[in-house]
Design a protein around this motif. Sequence first.
Motif, PDB file in Angstrom:
ATOM      1  N   VAL A  49      29.717 -16.957   4.267  1.00 12.79           N
ATOM      2  CA  VAL A  49      29.414 -15.895   5.145  1.00 12.79           C
ATOM      3  C   VAL A  49      30.274 -15.653   5.819  1.00 12.79           C
ATOM      4  CG1 VAL A  49      27.831 -15.758   6.579  1.00 12.79           C
ATOM      5  CG2 VAL A  49      27.073 -17.410   5.164  1.00 12.79           C
ATOM      6  N   ILE A  61      27.279 -12.563   2.711  1.00 11.97           N
ATOM      7  CA  ILE A  61      27.304 -13.629   2.067  1.00 11.97           C
ATOM      8  C   ILE A  61      28.384 -13.436   1.281  1.00 11.97           C
ATOM      9  CG2 ILE A  61      26.721 -15.276  -0.200  1.00 11.97           C
ATOM     10  CD1 ILE A  61      23.776 -15.354   1.354  1.00 11.97           C
ATOM     11  N   SER A  68      22.103 -12.216   4.902  1.00 12.45           N
ATOM     12  CA  SER A  68      21.707 -13.877   4.627  1.00 12.45           C
ATOM     13  C   SER A  68      20.770 -13.196   6.344  1.00 12.45           C
ATOM     14  CB  SER A  68      22.715 -14.830   4.713  1.00 12.45           C
ATOM     15  OG  SER A  68      23.871 -14.591   5.869  1.00 12.45           O
ATOM     16  N   GLU A  69      21.058 -12.939   6.696  1.00 12.16           N
ATOM     17  CA  GLU A  69      20.320 -12.746   8.845  1.00 12.16           C
ATOM     18  C   GLU A  69      20.971 -11.277   9.017  1.00 12.16           C
ATOM     19  OE1 GLU A  69      21.333 -14.847  12.413  1.00 12.16           O
ATOM     20  OE2 GLU A  69      21.059 -16.225  10.642  1.00 12.16           O
TER      21      GLU A  69
END
Length: 92
Positions: A49, A61, A68-69
């Motif tokens: 990440v 990712i 991913s966030e």
Amino acid sequence: LWGYEYINGGVGGIILMQGMDEFIAYDRSCTNEKNSNCIISGDNPSDLVLTCLNCCSSKFIITDGSVSEGPANQALRKYNTFFDGELLYITN
């Protein structure tokens, strides 16, 4: 086994990832900010990440460029790659 490194090009640089028999290249510019000051990076070349450290803390990712966030909501910009056995070509 895979790894990545940063090279010049794109907006804020390019992340070049090498897998088994393939190369993948992404723009280092965070897709939330889209400028050369807001780039993503990891602590070491084995991180899965990568994070936008300078601006919004979005996480991506490395294996597919997906978010991913957030707050980013778009995957990293991917470049075309072609390896002819001797030279690696990275193009838009």
